[in-house]
Design a protein around this motif. Sequence first.
Motif, mmCIF file in Angstrom:
data_model
loop_
_atom_site.group_PDB
_atom_site.id
_atom_site.type_symbol
_atom_site.label_atom_id
_atom_site.label_comp_id
_atom_site.label_asym_id
_atom_site.label_seq_id
_atom_site.Cartn_x
_atom_site.Cartn_y
_atom_site.Cartn_z
ATOM 1 N N ASN A 156 0.812 -1.218 0.000
ATOM 2 C CA ASN A 156 0.000 0.000 0.000
ATOM 3 C C ASN A 156 0.849 1.273 0.000
ATOM 4 O OD1 ASN A 156 0.972 0.175 2.596
ATOM 5 N ND2 ASN A 156 -1.022 0.170 3.592
ATOM 6 N N GLY A 157 2.196 1.126 0.017
ATOM 7 C CA GLY A 157 3.102 2.268 -0.018
ATOM 8 C C GLY A 157 3.626 2.711 1.332
ATOM 9 N N ASP A 158 3.139 2.143 2.434
ATOM 10 C CA ASP A 158 3.649 2.486 3.761
ATOM 11 C C ASP A 158 5.125 2.116 3.844
ATOM 12 O OD1 ASP A 158 1.092 3.255 4.457
ATOM 13 O OD2 ASP A 158 0.739 1.583 5.833
ATOM 14 N N ARG A 159 5.948 3.078 4.314
ATOM 15 C CA ARG A 159 7.385 2.848 4.460
ATOM 16 C C ARG A 159 7.750 2.748 5.935
ATOM 17 N NH1 ARG A 159 10.091 7.435 2.803
ATOM 18 N NH2 ARG A 159 12.000 6.254 3.037
ATOM 19 N N CYS A 160 8.563 1.733 6.271
ATOM 20 C CA CYS A 160 8.978 1.511 7.661
ATOM 21 C C CYS A 160 10.450 1.143 7.728
ATOM 22 C CB CYS A 160 8.179 0.359 8.279
ATOM 23 S SG CYS A 160 6.409 0.587 8.291
ATOM 24 N N HIS A 161 11.077 1.564 8.801
ATOM 25 C CA HIS A 161 12.368 1.030 9.208
ATOM 26 C C HIS A 161 12.083 0.249 10.483
ATOM 27 C CE1 HIS A 161 15.330 3.952 7.043
ATOM 28 N NE2 HIS A 161 14.668 3.171 6.225
ATOM 29 N N MET A 162 12.367 -1.024 10.449
ATOM 30 C CA MET A 162 12.125 -1.902 11.583
ATOM 31 C C MET A 162 13.457 -2.201 12.269
ATOM 32 S SD MET A 162 8.908 -2.430 11.183
ATOM 33 C CE MET A 162 7.553 -2.881 10.120
ATOM 34 N N VAL A 163 13.551 -1.902 13.551
ATOM 35 C CA VAL A 163 14.697 -2.320 14.350
ATOM 36 C C VAL A 163 14.303 -3.680 14.904
ATOM 37 C CG1 VAL A 163 16.206 -1.834 16.295
ATOM 38 C CG2 VAL A 163 15.299 0.052 14.910
ATOM 39 N N ASN A 164 14.876 -4.737 14.320
ATOM 40 C CA ASN A 164 14.458 -6.092 14.638
ATOM 41 C C ASN A 164 15.479 -6.782 15.524
ATOM 42 O OD1 ASN A 164 14.318 -9.269 13.570
ATOM 43 N ND2 ASN A 164 12.359 -8.261 13.939
ATOM 44 N N THR A 165 14.981 -7.351 16.622
ATOM 45 C CA THR A 165 15.779 -8.187 17.512
ATOM 46 C C THR A 165 15.259 -9.602 17.347
ATOM 47 O OG1 THR A 165 15.944 -6.345 19.071
ATOM 48 C CG2 THR A 165 16.493 -8.541 19.910
ATOM 49 N N TRP A 166 16.161 -10.537 16.990
ATOM 50 C CA TRP A 166 15.689 -11.906 16.799
ATOM 51 C C TRP A 166 16.377 -12.858 17.762
ATOM 52 C CZ3 TRP A 166 18.489 -9.329 13.063
ATOM 53 C CH2 TRP A 166 19.677 -9.905 12.607
ATOM 54 N N PHE A 167 15.610 -13.915 18.090
ATOM 55 C CA PHE A 167 16.005 -14.875 19.103
ATOM 56 C C PHE A 167 15.878 -16.290 18.559
ATOM 57 C CE2 PHE A 167 14.327 -11.195 21.309
ATOM 58 C CZ PHE A 167 15.145 -11.026 22.408
ATOM 59 N N ARG A 168 16.793 -17.146 18.989
ATOM 60 C CA ARG A 168 16.668 -18.583 18.741
ATOM 61 C C ARG A 168 15.808 -19.150 19.868
ATOM 62 N NH1 ARG A 168 21.031 -23.153 17.312
ATOM 63 N NH2 ARG A 168 19.994 -24.898 18.311
ATOM 64 N N CYS A 169 14.777 -19.897 19.489
ATOM 65 C CA CYS A 169 13.807 -20.416 20.457
ATOM 66 C C CYS A 169 13.609 -21.915 20.268
ATOM 67 C CB CYS A 169 12.451 -19.734 20.264
ATOM 68 S SG CYS A 169 12.512 -17.949 20.375
ATOM 69 N N ARG A 170 13.041 -22.527 21.292
ATOM 70 C CA ARG A 170 12.689 -23.939 21.272
ATOM 71 C C ARG A 170 11.194 -24.045 21.557
ATOM 72 N NH1 ARG A 170 15.266 -27.875 19.135
ATOM 73 N NH2 ARG A 170 17.132 -26.776 19.786
ATOM 74 N N ALA A 171 10.479 -24.818 20.741
ATOM 75 C CA ALA A 171 9.058 -25.064 20.973
ATOM 76 C C ALA A 171 8.906 -25.942 22.208
ATOM 77 C CB ALA A 171 8.430 -25.748 19.763
ATOM 78 N N ILE A 172 8.010 -25.559 23.119
ATOM 79 C CA ILE A 172 7.802 -26.337 24.347
ATOM 80 C C ILE A 172 6.342 -26.741 24.534
ATOM 81 C CG2 ILE A 172 9.812 -25.416 25.550
ATOM 82 C CD1 ILE A 172 7.832 -23.524 27.055
ATOM 83 N N GLY A 173 5.457 -26.317 23.621
ATOM 84 C CA GLY A 173 4.056 -26.684 23.756
ATOM 85 C C GLY A 173 3.222 -26.111 22.629
ATOM 86 N N GLY A 174 1.985 -26.532 22.592
ATOM 87 C CA GLY A 174 1.057 -26.060 21.577
ATOM 88 C C GLY A 174 1.207 -26.820 20.267
ATOM 89 N N GLU A 175 0.303 -26.561 19.346
ATOM 90 C CA GLU A 175 0.318 -27.165 18.014
ATOM 91 C C GLU A 175 0.383 -26.055 16.982
ATOM 92 O OE1 GLU A 175 0.348 -30.426 17.066
ATOM 93 O OE2 GLU A 175 0.552 -30.961 19.174
ATOM 94 N N ALA A 176 1.292 -26.168 16.034
ATOM 95 C CA ALA A 176 1.430 -25.145 14.999
ATOM 96 C C ALA A 176 0.167 -25.080 14.155
ATOM 97 C CB ALA A 176 2.648 -25.449 14.125
ATOM 98 N N ARG A 177 -0.399 -23.872 14.086
ATOM 99 C CA ARG A 177 -1.610 -23.650 13.297
ATOM 100 C C ARG A 177 -1.719 -22.158 12.978
ATOM 101 N NH1 ARG A 177 -3.037 -23.963 18.609
ATOM 102 N NH2 ARG A 177 -4.342 -22.290 19.445
ATOM 103 N N VAL A 178 -2.509 -21.824 11.987
ATOM 104 C CA VAL A 178 -2.839 -20.425 11.737
ATOM 105 C C VAL A 178 -3.714 -19.989 12.903
ATOM 106 C CG1 VAL A 178 -4.039 -18.822 10.226
ATOM 107 C CG2 VAL A 178 -2.658 -20.668 9.239
#
Length: 158
Positions: free
Chosen positions: A86-108
């Motif tokens: 839609n033309g929106d411009r952003c600069h994202m300061v992204n912090t990323w982490f390595r994680c381990r799944a411990i519960g739940g079921e992957a779904r939308v």
Amino acid sequence: MKGLRARVGHDLIMFPTVSAIVLNDRGEILLGQRSDNHQWSVIAGMMDPGEQPADALVREVEEETGVQVTIERLAGVALHEVTYVNGDRCHMVNTWFRCRAIGGEARVNDSESIAVGWFAPDALPEMNAFALVRIRTSLEENAPAWFAQPGEELLTGI
């Protein structure tokens, strides 16, 4: 964000964001297919005011995928540029982490994704370069957190 965009239009805005490279017991990576552009990517989102990055990350992963995680380590931080369809411009300061799944079921689990799935690191779907940087730096065992070196260009893509 809608209120802010109503005031500034498509002009550049900077946001703090987080990303999760989530691994399961088989070493597969949790990815989501975005509803806005249909691209596969790591699970990510914006931080709320007053929220610590780690709290935002745990919240975003569960909100978007139904998966609960524990954070193993900080994997990186970088500024990247995003221009939405839609033309929106952003600069994202992204912090990323390595994680381990411990519960739940992957779904939308919300409207931000049209698909969610686990992928072997050697069988990833097509993704933008920034997603691949976050995955690569997270999979490196015992590596220090990655960051853009002084003078390094903005990373682009969603």
